[in-house]
Design a protein around this motif. Structure first.
Motif, PDB file in Angstrom:
ATOM      1  N   GLN A  56      16.500 -35.050  20.529  1.00  0.00           N
ATOM      2  CA  GLN A  56      15.412 -34.174  20.972  1.00  0.00           C
ATOM      3  C   GLN A  56      14.079 -34.576  20.367  1.00  0.00           C
ATOM      4  N   LYS A 111       7.946 -28.410  40.250  1.00  0.00           N
ATOM      5  CA  LYS A 111       9.337 -28.342  40.712  1.00  0.00           C
ATOM      6  C   LYS A 111       9.444 -28.665  42.203  1.00  0.00           C
ATOM      7  N   LYS A 125       7.025 -27.095  26.965  1.00  0.00           N
ATOM      8  CA  LYS A 125       8.132 -26.489  27.700  1.00  0.00           C
ATOM      9  C   LYS A 125       8.127 -26.935  29.160  1.00  0.00           C
ATOM     10  N   LYS A 126       6.925 -26.962  29.755  1.00  0.00           N
ATOM     11  CA  LYS A 126       6.839 -27.324  31.172  1.00  0.00           C
ATOM     12  C   LYS A 126       7.192 -28.788  31.395  1.00  0.00           C
ATOM     13  N   ASP A 158       9.124 -30.594  29.452  1.00  0.00           N
ATOM     14  CA  ASP A 158      10.554 -30.685  29.171  1.00  0.00           C
ATOM     15  C   ASP A 158      11.374 -30.247  30.387  1.00  0.00           C
ATOM     16  N   GLU A 159      11.014 -29.118  30.956  1.00  0.00           N
ATOM     17  CA  GLU A 159      11.755 -28.584  32.101  1.00  0.00           C
ATOM     18  C   GLU A 159      11.626 -29.495  33.314  1.00  0.00           C
ATOM     19  N   THR A 160      10.416 -30.011  33.547  1.00  0.00           N
ATOM     20  CA  THR A 160      10.175 -30.816  34.741  1.00  0.00           C
ATOM     21  C   THR A 160      10.957 -32.123  34.713  1.00  0.00           C
ATOM     22  N   LYS A 193      13.561 -32.928  32.779  1.00  0.00           N
ATOM     23  CA  LYS A 193      15.008 -32.673  32.799  1.00  0.00           C
ATOM     24  C   LYS A 193      15.463 -32.348  34.222  1.00  0.00           C
ATOM     25  N   LEU A 194      14.648 -31.584  34.946  1.00  0.00           N
ATOM     26  CA  LEU A 194      14.990 -31.269  36.337  1.00  0.00           C
ATOM     27  C   LEU A 194      15.058 -32.552  37.162  1.00  0.00           C
TER      28      LEU A 194
END
Length: 964
Positions: free
Chosen positions: A541, A853, A882-883, A885-887, A889-890
């Motif tokens: 991480q 997304k 966070k954004k 990371d989420e993007t 990973k998606l």
């Protein structure tokens, strides 16, 4: 009070910093190259010092005599004067004339923008007073004969034929509706002319007058293009020829053009073997009127052949020349050349930039992308750098795999010394790309790839930083992470990651999927037992955070995924994909004996809509022709490096993509941020894929299979969308993709079983930065950047307005100066213009108003069908850890193979324009990309972002145009 810039005296005023011969731009143009037309028609030198004097007098009028001695005001005057000069120079970067009114308009704008409202008000009032005085004096003066203007043409002074000029403008406006006004072009043109002006300046002036109106209505882009076309015809043919006569002239000129090009050693002598009369008769003169200004100016500046800077190529001859170059080996060359010409000149399909540059020439380097693997020895490293230089010379974009090269501190057996690692060599690669600038046409472009387990990875992440040892920085080269699935699993599961030197773990480079995972864990066990000395453990991480941090701060390295590229590769039986290319859409095998090559072109998707849906019949025809053109590139291509030739002839990969995706959505009234857009991405890409694979199979039936077909996924009946099952199996989860289909894939599978495939790979979605400009559609799969903005590239600066939005606002009676001003103020966004209906605000949402997304979801649906990858930019407003990371990973979970630039929205934007309209560069060019975006709210280490400072249209943004 004297506030105008005419006849000003400099006595008792502060000295100006603006000398008459000071260079006005980096091109070497000086102020002496500019002239001022006064109101009486006389022409005088351009002297920025007089602007400074006039502004100082304006400040004196408001603040009193002490203003002249005020350091603050002198500094303000210098700054404002420079702003005025810069604005004027951008309008005519190569020299020319300005009318006195234009200068005073810019002075007024600069005063307003700087907040000097009292001074600006005084200036405006004085201008109005002087205007009334001149009008009164004119009315009282006896009538005088109007002064006739003369122009210089070929050294001869003749009366300027204003009627002919007006007729030219009227013709340029024909058929474009009531929205264009010839009078609005001709009046400022005549105002800006002076006695003794050259005819070249007259033609230039009328183009500039039309260009300034593009922001008022996109239709003026076509008017400007037609006026430019008149200038091009004069340059090429030696005289102005009206559109009505061009059908005859094209047929006469075309054989002469081919002969002239061959005599000048520009064109391949084989072109003389074609039936030139037949081809000349096939040229469609009416297609010259399809161009917008940006498209035609781009062709003129960078594509049309020239002899000593004089163009010899007209637009339709250009397309036919490219078509002939691609048809050289065809049996019925003329018929195929005409077929190819028709898809190019109708804008249904466009070949990539290297093909357009070089087809039919003596150096027909037509391929777009080259991928290389660098071996771990000094000879191999410098051989790779030499190959980079040779490939770049003729406009190739490069992707280099550096994972094999041992890390910093690794033992060098031959000298018993220690290696300096990858980084110093990448500095050499960077400087080579700058030195070998694609034959003088554009900057060299290369991307270095490194796998995430490489011990030099953390230094690799820092390569694009502006701080630190500059000898270990590569400011001009792109970088990309080549990430195995195991690393992403460790990130998801919060486990440790181990970094190795490749000379200690030699087989990891060629392994993927479960084989890689098993070998990697075995090496970790060896390290734990003390059998490996050179390694480093780090929380996965933590490394992931640094990847995202550097991506946010510097725009690099890009995030690309090794395992999807390999597990889903049709060619996994004969090699490994070790990297992507410069623009992350090509995924082909490389090794020390093979340099992968890909030939690109893109279907204009919006040209294949009919009655609110895809026209499958037309799409199938276009793709069949396009695939034939791309396959021909393999055989007629000039190869600067033998390893590239061997690889390309063996596997015959091509990369057909799409452009105009956003145009399709706007035509279909579908917002980008919607399930309907995702569904359209799915179904449209399925159709493109189906017809491309079908066409390749037809070519195999006619010409034979590619030589390494046996054992491929094609040979096994596993089509690209079937290979998602292989990826799910290799990952053991962590894959969430849609599996829906709508076409008869069993029929295609049976056909391939019978006839095979002509090409190992068929599809790749490239950025299409430049060819989309030529065609006049949205680039690639990109969302709308802004609804009105200034595009800057190597051809200059161009106002771009969303023609679909303008059309809709006109229907609502809302397109006026106020709306234009609002769009400028809000950086081309409708979101804060409340009087615009909500459904339009949603439909015309700009790139940073589309949640990332939706970009990823649409890309996932496309990736299902594509045997290579796609250049996917990620746009993100309000970026946070966070954004990000989420993007990303998606993106991995949705099975994407690669991503491209991260575009983040700056915290601040450029000054807002308050222009009345007509200022070519009044639209803010930032406010979108770049600027500090603040802390990303990640756990340690802290991340402070600078973001990517590029914007659509910039040279940097279009670095990818080495592909397109």
């Amino acid at each position: 009070m004297q506030l105008a810039t005419e006849n000003v005296s400099s006595s008792s005023l502060p000295a100006s910093n603006f000398g008459a011969q000071t260079p006005a731009s980096a091109t070497g143009v000086s102020y002496a190259d500019y002239k001022i037309i006064r109101r009486n028609g006389s022409v005088v030198p351009f002297e920025p010092a007089k602007i400074a004097i006039a502004m100082t007098k304006a400040f004196i009028a408001v603040n009193g005599g002490q203003a002249a001695a005020s350091a603050r005001i002198r500094e303000q005057v210098d700054m404002l004067t420079q702003a005025v000069v810069n604005a004027l120079m951008r309008r005519q970067p190569h020299g020319g004339t300005f009318h006195i009114e234009d200068i005073q308009d810019q002075v007024e704008l600069s005063l307003m923008r700087s907040g000097e409202h009292d001074v600006a008000r005084s200036y405006v009032l004085y201008r109005e007073k002087r205007s009334q005085e001149r009008a009164q004096a004119k009315a009282m003066a006896p009538a005088a004969a109007e002064h006739a203007l003369h122009a210089i043409e070929n050294g001869v002074r003749v009366p300027l034929d204003t009627a002919k000029l007006a007729s030219l403008v009227d013709a340029a406006c024909t058929g474009l509706g009531e929205q264009v006004n010839a009078k609005a072009i001709i009046e400022p043109t005549l105002r800006d002319l002076y006695d003794g002006v050259s005819m070249d300046e007259v033609r230039k002036s009328v183009i500039l007058s039309a260009r300034s109106l593009i922001e008022n209505d996109p239709a003026y882009s076509f008017v400007t293009a037609r006026l430019l076309l008149n200038t091009i015809r004069h340059e090429v043919l030696g005289e102005e020829v009206p559109q009505s006569d061009m059908a005859t002239r094209y047929a006469e000129y075309f054989p002469e053009f081919i002969k002239k090009g061959i005599d000048a050693e520009l064109l391949d002598e084989k072109l003389q073997q074609f039936d030139l009369a037949r081809l000349g008769a096939a040229l469609k003169v009416e297609r010259d009127n399809q161009f917008g200004y940006l498209g035609l100016q781009t062709l003129y500046d960078r594509y049309f052949l020239h002899i000593e800077e004089r163009r010899i190529e007209l637009p339709q001859a250009f397309f036919m020349r490219v078509a002939m170059g691609l048809a050289l080996n065809e049996i019925d060359r003329e018929a195929r050349a005409i077929e190819f010409y028709n898809v190019l000149s109708s804008f249904d399909f466009m070949s990539s930039t290297p093909t357009l540059f070089n087809a039919g020439t003596r150096h027909s380097q037509l391929s777009s992308c080259y991928l290389t693997t660098v071996s771990d020895d000094l000879d191999g490293i410098y051989q790779a750098i030499k190959e980079n230089a040779m490939l770049q010379k003729f406009a190739g974009g490069l992707g280099n795999d550096w994972t094999n090269v041992r890390a910093l501190g690794a033992r060098i057996k031959g000298t018993n010394g220690k290696s300096q690692g990858v980084i110093p060599f990448l500095k050499v690669v960077n400087d080579t790309a700058v030195a070998v600038n694609q034959g003088g046409k554009r900057k060299g472009a290369v991307c270095a790839y490194l796998e995430t387990w490489h011990l030099d990875m953390e230094e690799f992440l820092d390569l694009r930083k502006n701080t630190g040892d500059d000898r270990r920085r590569t400011h001009d080269m792109n970088t990309s992470n080549w990430i195995p699935d195991l690393f992403m699993k460790r990130v998801m599961e919060n486990q440790e990651w181990t970094l190795f030197s490749p000379n200690d773990v030699p087989d990891l480079h060629d392994r993927f999927g479960k084989d890689f995972e098993a070998a990697y864990i075995a090496y970790e066990d060896k390290a734990a037992r003390g059998e490996l000395k050179l390694f480093r453990k780090i929380p996965a991480q933590q490394l992931w955070r640094k990847m995202l941090s550097m991506l946010f701060e510097t725009g690099h390295p890009w995030i690309t995924f090794k395992d999807p590229c390999n597990v889903r590769s049709p060619q996994q039986h004969v090699g490994v994909v070790h990297s992507s290319n410069l623009c992350t859409e090509i995924t082909l095998n490389t090794n020390e004996h093979e340099i992968a090559v890909c030939n690109l072109g893109s279907v204009n998707l919006v040209n294949h809509l009919k009655d609110g849906q895809l026209d499958h019949d037309k799409l199938k025809r276009t793709i069949a022709t396009a695939m034939r053109m791309l396959d021909n590139v393999v055989d007629v291509n000039f190869y600067a490096v033998g390893k590239a030739r061997n690889s390309n002839l063996k596997h015959r990969p091509v990369g057909m993509g799409i452009m105009g995706f956003q145009d399709c959505l706007l035509n279909l009234r579908i917002p980008y941020s919607s399930e309907s857009a995702v569904e359209f991405a799915d179904r449209s890409m399925e159709a493109v894929a189906y017809y491309a694979y079908w066409a390749s199979s037809e070519l195999a039936q006619e010409r034979g299979r590619y030589s390494s077909f046996t054992g491929s996924l094609w040979d096994k009946g596993i089509l690209p969308h079937d290979s998602n099952k292989l990826l799910a199996e290799q990952r053991g989860g962590y894959l969430e993709v849609d599996e829906s289909t709508s076409m008869d894939w069993d029929a295609l599978r049976a056909r391939i079983r019978q006839y095979g495939m002509r090409n190992s790979n068929c599809l790749a979605i490239a950025p299409t930065a430049t060819i989309a400009n030529i065609v006049g559609v949205s680039a690639s799969i990109e969302p709308t950047y802004q609804n009105i903005y200034v595009k800057s590239n190597l051809s200059g600066e161009f106002t771009v307005a969303n023609q679909y939005l303008v059309r809709d606002l006109k229907q609502l009676g809302m397109w006026d100066e106020v709306m234009i001003g609002d769009l400028k103020y809000f950086d081309g966004s409708l979101s804060k213009i409340d009087r615009v209906p909500a459904e339009l605000r949603q439909l015309y949402a700009t790139a940073f108003e589309v949640e990332p997304k939706w970009l990823v979801e649409a890309a996932s649906r496309r990736q299902k069908w594509i045997d290579q990858a796609q250049s996917l930019n990620i746009y993100m407003a309000g970026a946070s850890g966070k954004k990000l990371d989420e993007t990303y990973k998606l993106a991995w979970l949705r099975g994407l193979k690669t991503t491209y630039y991260l575009r983040t929205l700056g915290a601040t934007s450029a000054e807002k324009s308050t222009g009345k309209g007509g200022e070519l560069n009044a639209v803010p060019v930032s406010g979108g990309l770049g600027g500090a975006a603040g802390a990303m709210n990640l756990p340690e280490p802290e991340v402070v972002g600078k973001a990517c400072t590029l914007r659509p249209g910039d040279e940097g943004f279009e670095e990818c145009e080495a592909c397109q």
